[in-house]
Design an enzyme around this catalytic site. Structure first.
Site, PDB file in Angstrom:
ATOM      1  N   LYS A 142      35.669  16.573 -27.339  1.00  0.00           N
ATOM      2  CA  LYS A 142      36.240  15.238 -27.400  1.00  0.00           C
ATOM      3  C   LYS A 142      37.316  15.203 -28.485  1.00  0.00           C
ATOM      4  CE  LYS A 142      34.265  11.997 -30.260  1.00  0.00           C
ATOM      5  NZ  LYS A 142      33.282  11.065 -30.814  1.00  0.00           N
ATOM      6  N   LYS A 172      21.134  15.756 -25.453  1.00  0.00           N
ATOM      7  CA  LYS A 172      19.940  15.394 -26.227  1.00  0.00           C
ATOM      8  C   LYS A 172      18.716  15.370 -25.314  1.00  0.00           C
ATOM      9  CE  LYS A 172      21.936  13.397 -30.106  1.00  0.00           C
ATOM     10  NZ  LYS A 172      21.550  13.904 -31.402  1.00  0.00           N
ATOM     11  N   GLU A 211      25.731   4.469 -37.443  1.00  0.00           N
ATOM     12  CA  GLU A 211      25.869   5.561 -38.412  1.00  0.00           C
ATOM     13  C   GLU A 211      25.901   4.981 -39.813  1.00  0.00           C
ATOM     14  OE1 GLU A 211      28.646   8.885 -36.670  1.00  0.00           O
ATOM     15  OE2 GLU A 211      29.619   6.951 -36.418  1.00  0.00           O
ATOM     16  N   HIS A 257      30.435   8.176 -25.515  1.00  0.00           N
ATOM     17  CA  HIS A 257      28.994   8.322 -25.731  1.00  0.00           C
ATOM     18  C   HIS A 257      28.180   7.128 -25.197  1.00  0.00           C
ATOM     19  CE1 HIS A 257      30.234  11.664 -28.059  1.00  0.00           C
ATOM     20  NE2 HIS A 257      30.594  10.991 -29.129  1.00  0.00           N
ATOM     21  N   LYS A 292      30.075   2.265 -38.254  1.00  0.00           N
ATOM     22  CA  LYS A 292      29.920   3.160 -39.407  1.00  0.00           C
ATOM     23  C   LYS A 292      29.432   2.355 -40.604  1.00  0.00           C
ATOM     24  CE  LYS A 292      32.975   6.644 -37.816  1.00  0.00           C
ATOM     25  NZ  LYS A 292      32.002   7.608 -37.345  1.00  0.00           N
TER      26      LYS A 292
HETATM   27  P1  NAD Z   1      38.633  21.664 -37.812  1.00  0.00           P
HETATM   28  O1  NAD Z   1      39.935  21.112 -38.283  1.00  0.00           O
HETATM   29  O2  NAD Z   1      37.533  21.837 -38.798  1.00  0.00           O
HETATM   30  O3  NAD Z   1      38.891  23.087 -37.147  1.00  0.00           O
HETATM   31  C1  NAD Z   1      39.986  23.345 -36.340  1.00  0.00           C
HETATM   32  C2  NAD Z   1      39.992  24.790 -35.909  1.00  0.00           C
HETATM   33  O4  NAD Z   1      41.147  24.984 -35.084  1.00  0.00           O
HETATM   34  C3  NAD Z   1      40.111  25.808 -37.043  1.00  0.00           C
HETATM   35  O5  NAD Z   1      39.301  26.914 -36.723  1.00  0.00           O
HETATM   36  C4  NAD Z   1      41.578  26.224 -36.997  1.00  0.00           C
HETATM   37  O6  NAD Z   1      41.825  27.561 -37.449  1.00  0.00           O
HETATM   38  C5  NAD Z   1      41.854  26.128 -35.531  1.00  0.00           C
HETATM   39  N1  NAD Z   1      43.283  25.940 -35.240  1.00  0.00           N
HETATM   40  C6  NAD Z   1      44.090  24.941 -35.658  1.00  0.00           C
HETATM   41  N2  NAD Z   1      45.339  25.124 -35.192  1.00  0.00           N
HETATM   42  C7  NAD Z   1      45.317  26.263 -34.475  1.00  0.00           C
HETATM   43  C8  NAD Z   1      46.294  26.993 -33.747  1.00  0.00           C
HETATM   44  N3  NAD Z   1      47.572  26.592 -33.648  1.00  0.00           N
HETATM   45  N4  NAD Z   1      45.912  28.105 -33.116  1.00  0.00           N
HETATM   46  C9  NAD Z   1      44.631  28.551 -33.195  1.00  0.00           C
HETATM   47  N5  NAD Z   1      43.672  27.905 -33.861  1.00  0.00           N
HETATM   48  C10 NAD Z   1      44.012  26.783 -34.503  1.00  0.00           C
HETATM   49  O7  NAD Z   1      38.193  20.739 -36.596  1.00  0.00           O
HETATM   50  P2  NAD Z   1      36.693  20.443 -36.062  1.00  0.00           P
HETATM   51  O8  NAD Z   1      36.120  19.335 -36.860  1.00  0.00           O
HETATM   52  O9  NAD Z   1      35.959  21.718 -35.971  1.00  0.00           O
HETATM   53  O10 NAD Z   1      36.981  19.835 -34.604  1.00  0.00           O
HETATM   54  C11 NAD Z   1      37.375  20.638 -33.500  1.00  0.00           C
HETATM   55  C12 NAD Z   1      37.334  19.784 -32.232  1.00  0.00           C
HETATM   56  O11 NAD Z   1      36.010  19.331 -32.010  1.00  0.00           O
HETATM   57  C13 NAD Z   1      38.199  18.521 -32.311  1.00  0.00           C
HETATM   58  O12 NAD Z   1      38.737  18.259 -31.037  1.00  0.00           O
HETATM   59  C14 NAD Z   1      37.204  17.428 -32.675  1.00  0.00           C
HETATM   60  O13 NAD Z   1      37.632  16.172 -32.226  1.00  0.00           O
HETATM   61  C15 NAD Z   1      35.988  17.914 -31.923  1.00  0.00           C
HETATM   62  N6  NAD Z   1      34.719  17.433 -32.476  1.00  0.00           N
HETATM   63  C16 NAD Z   1      34.372  17.715 -33.765  1.00  0.00           C
HETATM   64  C17 NAD Z   1      33.158  17.261 -34.264  1.00  0.00           C
HETATM   65  C18 NAD Z   1      32.728  17.594 -35.663  1.00  0.00           C
HETATM   66  O14 NAD Z   1      31.618  17.185 -36.030  1.00  0.00           O
HETATM   67  N7  NAD Z   1      33.507  18.309 -36.459  1.00  0.00           N
HETATM   68  C19 NAD Z   1      32.284  16.522 -33.447  1.00  0.00           C
HETATM   69  C20 NAD Z   1      32.657  16.252 -32.119  1.00  0.00           C
HETATM   70  C21 NAD Z   1      33.867  16.718 -31.660  1.00  0.00           C
END
Ligand code: NAD
Length: 484
Positions: free
Chosen positions: A148, A182, A216, A240, A331
């Protein structure tokens, strides 16, 4: 209790964004636990692919540290961790350029299932799909998992669906919503369709209303800039809460099969009535001694983005005519609670004296904390004091009922990632479902944007703005208390 482990075929799971927060906190710990349970076949490999300049040894170190942080001590057996880390490889890659793609193409195997997990920001979803295709590493054994947010509105979701459809069949696209993984959510279907007891009562004749809460305690924190373009409606309701609503309200599918289930969910979304502005309450949290206010987090002094939303919905079909569904999410609320509350009607006639009291049955499906369900039933208050009616819960907390501790209740990502490998899309959103959800959401957001409606301020640690309580009070109902 030992759960049954069904072996899966050998696979290469490529995690784009393999060094990111989601990968370290959820995806890799989930894979480790599947490895620990013996579900990962000998020839399964995990390939992290991200921008950081690392080699495989460096990646193993990074993930070793993540497992230490995000896997319970009880589940972290040193030999198993070592063996799991050996399955990891790493490729440094640029999703928008050419760097690293040849290395990845050399690494992935043609003859096993290839699952590409897009754990990167949404701007990279389309470029990744294009690069995979250009580099010839797709094919019938390949699947993609898309995180997402899936679009920002109908137009962007449609554009993304169109791009993905150029390179992949719908059967290869897994749009993930971790709420669907879940245990309790799947149990909602088991309870509804595996028992004779509930389904005959599951309609407007017997159900007074339904409440769906995802509360949350955390703030938007450092994500203020991103969140300000999204808000609770886009971030939580469109995906969700909508999915939870669909599973609660859908007609019984003819079988537990991906398209049969998703067809029924889609019909619910399409039957949602437009929402009157008087049935929507939006809020923004104020600051306190612990944390700044929403406005300070967002860094936009004029922001009208909501960190809380409550709304009353109607589903226009025979089953639900006259039964409202109340949704709320926010939140910095009093407690971290996700639950569905199904409030039944009171019996049509009481045979007892007026002072005996009356109660309505209530089924609560808890996603967190303490996954499980309870059903309030009415009994006689014990003792010689005559006939007085009280409510008692028939409690089925999974941890108690199934002899599992919280650690053993499989995490949503474990189930969902294994479903990707098994090729089972039942718990993933189909493209038309996502578009239908945006078609319903867009006009509501446009409405408040055009009117310039400002969200109400609410104190942190509460159940949101006072108006959200009134939304039910004016209908003679009340939200279930948010208990920490
Ligand atoms: P983050 O910023 O922590 O990680 C991003 C990752 O993408 C890193 O590994 C980075 O190296 C990589 N990246 C960035 N630009 C890049 C490029 N040009 N080429 C290759 N790799 C690249 O982000 P996150 O929090 O892990 O979120 C990732 C995805 O998951 C997003 O779409 C976010 O909306 C979704 N998401 C995250 C969470 C969460 O809890 N963190 C929950 C639900 C959904």
């Amino acid at each position: 209790m030992v759960s049954r482990v069904i072996p899966v075929e050998p696979f290469d799971l490529i995690i784009f964004g393999g060094t990111g927060d989601l990968a370290r906190r959820k995806v890799l710990p989930a894979l480790y636990r599947r490895f620990l349970s013996g579900q990962m076949p000998e020839k399964a490999r995990i390939i992290g692919a991200a921008r950081s300049d690392l080699d495989s040894a460096g990646y193993r170190k990074l993930i070793g540290a993540a497992l230490k942080e995000f896997v319970s001590e009880k589940a972290r057996k040193p030999d198993t961790v070592k063996a799991f880390l050996k399955r990891l490889e790493y490729v440094s890659i640029d999703a928008t350029g050419t760097d690293g793609w040849q290395d990845l193409a050399k690494l992935v195997r043609a003859d096993v299932i290839k699952a590409y997990y897009f754990s990167v920001g949404p701007a990279l979803f389309a470029p990744l799909a294009e690069r995979l295709h250009e580099n010839g590493i797709t094919g019938s054994k390949c699947r993609i998992v898309v995180e997402k947010p899936f679009g920002h509105d109908l137009a962007s979701a449609r554009a993304l669906n169109d791009t993905l459809a150029k390179y992949f069949d719908e059967a290869q696209i897994y749009r993930i919503d971790h709420y669907l993984g879940k245990e309790t959510v799947q149990n909602l279907m088991a309870v509804r369709f595996g028992n004779i007891l509930f389904e005959p009562l599951w309609n407007a004749q017997y159900i007074d209303h339904v409440q769906i809460t995802v509360a949350e305690t955390v703030s938007v924190g450092g994500r203020g800039g991103y969140y300000d373009k999204s808000g609770a409606m886009r971030d939580m309701i469109q995906n969700h809460l909508m999915q939870l609503l669909c599973l609660t309200a859908m007609e019984p599918p003819s079988k537990f099969d991906p398209d049969a289930v998703r067809d029924e969910k889609l019909k619910v979304i399409r039957a949602l009535q437009p929402v009157d502005s008087s049935d929507i309450v939006r809020g923004q949290y104020a600051g306190d001694e612990d944390e700044p206010s929403y406005i300070e987090h967002s860094e936009n002094p004029d922001s009208i983005t909501e960190s809380f939303i409550a709304m009353k919905l109607h589903i226009a079909n025979w089953r639900w005519n006259g039964t409202p569904f109340y949704l709320r999410t926010g939140k910095r609320m009093r407690a971290r609670v996700s639950e569905i509350v199904v409030r039944f009607k009171e019996p049509p006639h009481s045979i007892f004296d007026a002072d005996a009291g009356t109660n309505a049955n209530q089924l609560t499906i808890r996603l967190q904390p303490n996954e499980g369900m309870d059903l309030l039933v009415t009994i006689k208050e014990p003792g010689p004091g005559g006939m007085r009616l009280i409510e008692v819960p028939l409690d089925m907390t999974f941890a108690d009922a199934l002899g599992q501790d919280d650690d053993e209740v499989a995490d949503a990502y474990e189930r969902l990632i294994m479903d990707v490998i098994r090729g089972n899309q039942t718990l993933f959103m189909r493209g038309d479902e996502v578009e239908a959800a945006w078609s319903w959401t867009d006009p509501i957001i446009e409405g408040w944007t055009k009117r310039g409606d400002k969200p109400k301020l609410y104190e942190p640690g509460t159940a949101g703005p006072e108006d959200a309580l009134m939304l039910l009070h004016k209908d003679g109902r009340r939200w279930r208390d948010l208990k920490p």
